[in-house]
Each structure stands twice: as C-alpha cells, then as structure tokens.
Motif scaffolding. Structure first.
Motif, PDB file in Angstrom:
ATOM      1  N   GLU A   1       0.510  -1.511  -4.857  1.00 26.91           N
ATOM      2  CA  GLU A   1       1.386  -2.034  -5.906  1.00 26.91           C
ATOM      3  C   GLU A   1       1.761  -3.453  -5.552  1.00 26.91           C
ATOM      4  O   GLU A   1       2.425  -3.686  -4.546  1.00 26.91           O
ATOM      5  CB  GLU A   1       2.627  -1.142  -5.994  1.00 26.91           C
ATOM      6  N   ARG A   2       1.335  -4.427  -6.379  1.00 22.43           N
ATOM      7  CA  ARG A   2       1.612  -5.821  -6.032  1.00 22.43           C
ATOM      8  C   ARG A   2       3.014  -6.242  -6.438  1.00 22.43           C
ATOM      9  O   ARG A   2       3.511  -5.832  -7.472  1.00 22.43           O
ATOM     10  CB  ARG A   2       0.610  -6.734  -6.734  1.00 22.43           C
ATOM     11  N   LYS A   3       3.608  -7.077  -5.584  1.00 20.97           N
ATOM     12  CA  LYS A   3       4.961  -7.545  -5.875  1.00 20.97           C
ATOM     13  C   LYS A   3       4.949  -8.594  -7.001  1.00 20.97           C
ATOM     14  O   LYS A   3       5.852  -8.649  -7.813  1.00 20.97           O
ATOM     15  CB  LYS A   3       5.540  -8.157  -4.599  1.00 20.97           C
ATOM     16  N   TYR A   4       3.905  -9.435  -7.014  1.00 27.51           N
ATOM     17  CA  TYR A   4       3.809 -10.481  -8.035  1.00 27.51           C
ATOM     18  C   TYR A   4       2.550 -10.249  -8.861  1.00 27.51           C
ATOM     19  O   TYR A   4       1.549  -9.775  -8.336  1.00 27.51           O
ATOM     20  CB  TYR A   4       3.692 -11.868  -7.393  1.00 27.51           C
TER      21      TYR A   4
ATOM     22  N   LYS B   1       0.849  -1.202   0.000  1.00 30.54           N
ATOM     23  CA  LYS B   1       0.000   0.000   0.000  1.00 30.54           C
ATOM     24  C   LYS B   1       0.888   1.257   0.000  1.00 30.54           C
ATOM     25  O   LYS B   1       0.595   2.235  -0.680  1.00 30.54           O
ATOM     26  CB  LYS B   1      -0.933   0.002   1.216  1.00 30.54           C
ATOM     27  N   ILE B   2       1.965   1.206   0.765  1.00 25.43           N
ATOM     28  CA  ILE B   2       2.899   2.342   0.821  1.00 25.43           C
ATOM     29  C   ILE B   2       3.496   2.581  -0.571  1.00 25.43           C
ATOM     30  O   ILE B   2       3.516   3.711  -1.074  1.00 25.43           O
ATOM     31  CB  ILE B   2       4.012   2.053   1.867  1.00 25.43           C
ATOM     32  N   VAL B   3       3.948   1.504  -1.212  1.00 26.02           N
ATOM     33  CA  VAL B   3       4.526   1.632  -2.561  1.00 26.02           C
ATOM     34  C   VAL B   3       3.464   2.157  -3.525  1.00 26.02           C
ATOM     35  O   VAL B   3       3.751   3.004  -4.380  1.00 26.02           O
ATOM     36  CB  VAL B   3       5.098   0.271  -3.044  1.00 26.02           C
ATOM     37  N   GLY B   4       2.234   1.685  -3.367  1.00 24.89           N
ATOM     38  CA  GLY B   4       1.128   2.155  -4.224  1.00 24.89           C
ATOM     39  C   GLY B   4       0.997   3.668  -4.150  1.00 24.89           C
ATOM     40  O   GLY B   4       0.834   4.347  -5.170  1.00 24.89           O
ATOM     41  N   ILE B   5       1.088   4.213  -2.953  1.00 25.54           N
ATOM     42  CA  ILE B   5       0.961   5.671  -2.782  1.00 25.54           C
ATOM     43  C   ILE B   5       2.164   6.381  -3.413  1.00 25.54           C
ATOM     44  O   ILE B   5       2.007   7.355  -4.156  1.00 25.54           O
ATOM     45  CB  ILE B   5       0.812   6.028  -1.274  1.00 25.54           C
TER      46      ILE B   5
END
Ligand code: 5AD
Ligand code: SF4
Length: 487
Positions: free
Chosen positions: A184-187, A63-67
């Motif tokens: 942002e999903r890792k896989y 979620k952090i990476v998504g932001i």
C-alpha cells in the motif's frame, strides 16, 4: 505474477507449497476471520502500524499495510486499534528506548481491549537480547518477527490465532526474495523501490549488517516490472533503496552495475524523476558519475555519507577511504554534475575521536559545503567492533563538538539554499500547504521545498515554478502558467 485476488483462492485444502501462493492462501483465510469478527463487533477491525527508523523500514511498512488491507483491516493512525504493529529500528540506542517506552503504553491499551493484538518486527527484533527481554518482561506481545520474513505476516497471524501463545519467528538471514506481495503506497505520485537488501560493509559502529543480513540484489527484471507498474499507476518519482546501492548486482547470476541499472530505469516511459540512497563513497564509480551527468531523470542530489573527516577515524570505522579520497571524489562529482546538491551523514564522538580528528570533520564540512547533513552522536551498539574499543568519548565533549558542527552546517546551508532564487525550476507538486490552503507545496530536484499559489489538480505533476524568494530552508515561487509538463 501479479498481486493475487483473494476471492479466487481455495482455502478448503492444504496450504500451497510455493511461498507467495501460500501467503495469499493465509490472507484469504484471515479475510474470512476478519469479516466474521467485524460482523460480531458491528464495526470494522482496525490496525495501526508505527514505523521507526529509515526509508527501508518505511518501505517494509508499506508491505505490512498492504497485507493488512488485503485481509480487511481498516488502517488507522491511532494506537487504540484492534491490531498494533511496531516496525522497529535499532541503529542507535535511543531508537530502542522509544520502543520500550511505547510498549508500556500499549500494555494499558490491551488491558482495556483484551482482543487487541500486538506485533513487533524490524531490525530491533533481530537482536537476541531484545527478544529475550520482550519474552520475559512484555508477555502481552502476540507476535515477534524480524527483517527477513515480513512476507510471512499473514501466516504468523494465523498461527497466533490457532496457538493462543506468543509467536516468535526470527530468521538469521534471508532465504529468498519473495516478490509480488501486496503493498500500500503512502503517496500516489512517488514511491520507494527496493533494489537490494542487506549490507556487507561492516562499518565498525554499525549494527545494520547484523540485523539486515548479507547483500542480496533484486533481479533487474523484477525492479523494472515494478517501476513500470508504478508509472502506469501515476507514479512520476521513484526512490531506489539499498543500504549500499553501489554494490547492486554483484551477486546476480548475470552481474550488473548500479549505473547500468539506472540506465535501464531511465528508459521507463512516464517516469520523470529518479532518486536513490545510499551510495557508499568507497565504491562510487566513474561510470555512475557519468550516468548521473548524462541523465535527464536522475535528480540533482547525492547523499554521500562521510561519517568522519579524519582518515584515522575512518580507518577505525572500516570505511575504506581517506579524507583526501573523499574530497577528491566530491570534486570529481561537482565537476561532472554542476550545481549538484550534496548531503551527508556524520557521526560525532566515535571511540578515540580527538579534538584534531573532530577538526578534520569540520574541515570536510567547510570544503564540501553540504546543502544539509544528518548529524548523529555515536551510539554504542552491542555486538559491533566499536563497542569493544577503548576511549569512549565523554558526553560533555561530544555535546560540545556536536553543537559546533551543527552551527557550521547550518550556516553553510543557509548560504547555499538561496542559490537558485530568480530561476525557473521544475517542481513535483506534492500537496496543499498545510498552513495556507491557497498554496501548493512541491519539491525541487534537489529536494528543497517550494510553496506557490496553485490548484490542487497539480498534485502529482511536474510544474515549472519561478523561485521568487528564498525563506531560509524553502522557497516561495510563482507558477509559470501552462507549464505543468507531465504526461
Ligand atoms: N551511532 C551513531 N550513528 C550511527 N549510524 C549508524 N550507526 C550508528 C551508531 N552506532 C548513522 C550513520 C549512518 C546513519 C544511517 O546512521 O551515520 O549513515
Ligand atoms: Fe551500516 Fe556501513 Fe552498511 Fe551503511 S554501509 S548500513 S553504515 S555497515
């Protein structure tokens, strides 16, 4: 609501009242700021997130990476970045020590790049003493927030840019579950899905209930909607996440059991595999075992933390089951779900653990025969009841017990791992083998790795593979031609 497009957000007026809209508003403002900065520097702004701890934290980091991605940062692996964020863990003392160590390194990086921003979040930040220490001794940190307000990240960065001093925003408990954040999903083919947050169990050694708050279940409609969106996007395997998944649904307006939720999830088209963690043995229901035994999608694996084999220690741990009850449960599961792979967590050296108590743990390990087990040396966590208990066990005694336990676990798992050799199994193909590029690597339903010759087009698909040879902790296999069965 779906994830929002930042281009359509009006940032000329006041922030919206609705929480999720407010956060997209701050993301839109920051996007403009990131664009301006990138132009000035002649390169994209970079961000590195470092995740410590469990799968909950890994999911929070997505979620952090998504932001960050939404506001235009380029994600990098290296801590030589314009923004570094540590998502911390505090379940054992050495997790905290790691963070302090790496903060010393970040200080040096920030001296070289004064524009660098540093944020700390996660479980460790929910402890007052930690925040006080950072406030006093790590003054170069820009933002500190906790486990309950990750959704506010964009707003906190905005506040930091306006205020020029350290921003600390820690909530003692959650106010609401904010849905529809970017993520942002890792896989591309497997994903973690939160079904609940927090824990009410208060095992006496564990700090989680203090740092993750009380149990809150997500609405089943939101969970199903998220899984449908994931499968539409190519995900075939999901891992349902919760500190104690068996308590799912108790606090919903219309209560629902975890087993009922699984039955609903099973119906999602395109979904091939369902995993979950972690169930607590004290309330693993017959209904759940029944659903697992009938399901075509729930994986043939159960992680069932025992923590100790001694009923006396289990009582002191506040686990609400005895050795005998745990073993009965395991027998029932093995009977209803044949060939199930069982794994566990075990703590060695809980206060007052005697040699006899430890031998009870060894006995459980021998009787259950786990495929694998995570073993932990007891770590004293300030604020938990066990930290006050007398008779903390000496280091040498613990080390000796730990080594004996590990040896036993390893010898049993070596005996078990080869049991499917010669059979044809379904494998979720995950990646090209990092050492031999002619090989593909995938996972069996029970989580064991398989390497076999194949094409990288298979990644993200379920293929049938004959397990030709067991090599200790993994299999070598041969693809059954024309078998990739997925969609
Ligand atoms: N010391 C050692 N291990 C711990 N765990 C939780 N708290 C502690 C502690 N204070 C272990 C438990 C749990 C796993 C996630 O971490 O075994 O199941
Ligand atoms: Fe900690 Fe026990 Fe809750 Fe697991 S169930 S998170 S060990 S308190």
């Amino acid at each position: 609501m779906q994830e929002m497009n930042l281009e359509h957000i009006d940032i000329s007026g006041k922030p919206p009242i609705e929480e999720i809209e407010k956060q997209y508003y701050y993301m839109a403002i920051l996007k403009k700021w990131v664009e301006k900065k990138s132009k000035e520097l002649g390169r994209p702004l970079t961000c590195c997130t470092v995740t410590f701890g469990c799968q909950m934290n890994a999911r929070d980091s997505e979620k952090i990476v998504g932001i960050f991605e939404k506001i235009g940062y380029q994600m990098v692996e290296d801590e030589h970045a314009d923004f570094v964020i540590f998502n911390t863990c505090t379940v054992r003392e050495n997790a905290n020590l790691k963070v302090y160590g790496r903060l010393g390194y970040l200080k040096k990086l920030k001296e070289q790049n004064p524009h660098m921003m540093i944020a700390l979040c996660g479980c460790m930040m929910q402890e007052d003493a930690v925040v006080e220490k950072i406030r006093q001794s790590y003054r170069f940190v820009d933002i500190i927030f906790g486990t309950h307000n990750i959704f506010k990240l964009a707003e906190l960065i905005h506040t930091r840019l306006e205020s020029k001093s350290m921003i600390i925003d820690i909530w003692k408990d959650a106010v609401e579950i904010v849905e529809d954040l970017p993520s942002e999903r890792k896989y591309s083919f497997k994903a973690g899905v939160n079904i609940m947050f927090g824990c009410n169990n208060f095992c006496t050694y564990c700090i989680v209930p203090y740092v993750r708050g009380r149990e809150r279940s997500r609405n089943p409609k939101d969970i199903i909607r998220e899984i449908e969106a994931l499968t539409a996007d190519g995900v075939v395997e999901i891992m349902l996440l919760g500190q104690n998944v068996n308590s799912y649904g108790k606090n919903l307006e219309v209560p629902m059991t975890f087993a009922q939720l699984l039955e609903e999830i099973e119906k999602v088209d395109g979904l091939e595999r369902i995993r979950f963690m972690t169930p607590h043995p004290k309330d693993l229901s017959d209904e759940l075992i029944e659903v697992m035994s009938k399901s075509k999608k729930i994986c043939n694996h159960l992680h069932l933390p025992v923590q100790s084999g001694s009923s006396r220690i289990l009582k002191m741990m506040n686990r609400h089951y005895t050795k005998e009850q745990y073993l009965e449960l395991v027998d029932k599961i093995k009977e209803k779900v044949p060939n199930i792979s069982l794994t566990t967590d075990i703590i060695v050296g809980f206060p007052g653990e005697t040699e006899e108590d430890f031998l009870e743990t060894m006995d459980v390990v021998k009787k259950v025969r786990y495929d694998s087990a995570y073993t932990f040396i007891y770590s004293k966590r300030t604020g938990t009841p066990a930290a006050q208990m007398e008779e903390q066990v000496g280091e040498d005694v613990i080390k000796n017990r730990f080594d004996r336990l590990l040896k036993e676990i390893q010898s049993i798992s070596a005996e078990l791992v080869g049991r499917d050799a010669g059979t044809i199994q379904k494998v979720l193909v995950e990646e090209v083998n990092s050492q031999n590029h002619a090989l593909m690597t995938g996972r069996l339903s029970n989580n064991i790795l398989v390497h076999f010759e194949g094409n990288k087009d298979l990644i993200g698909r379920i293929a049938e593979v004959k397990l030709t040879e067991c090599k200790g902790f993994y299999y070598m296999g041969k693809l059954v031609e024309g078998s990739d069965s997925t969609i």
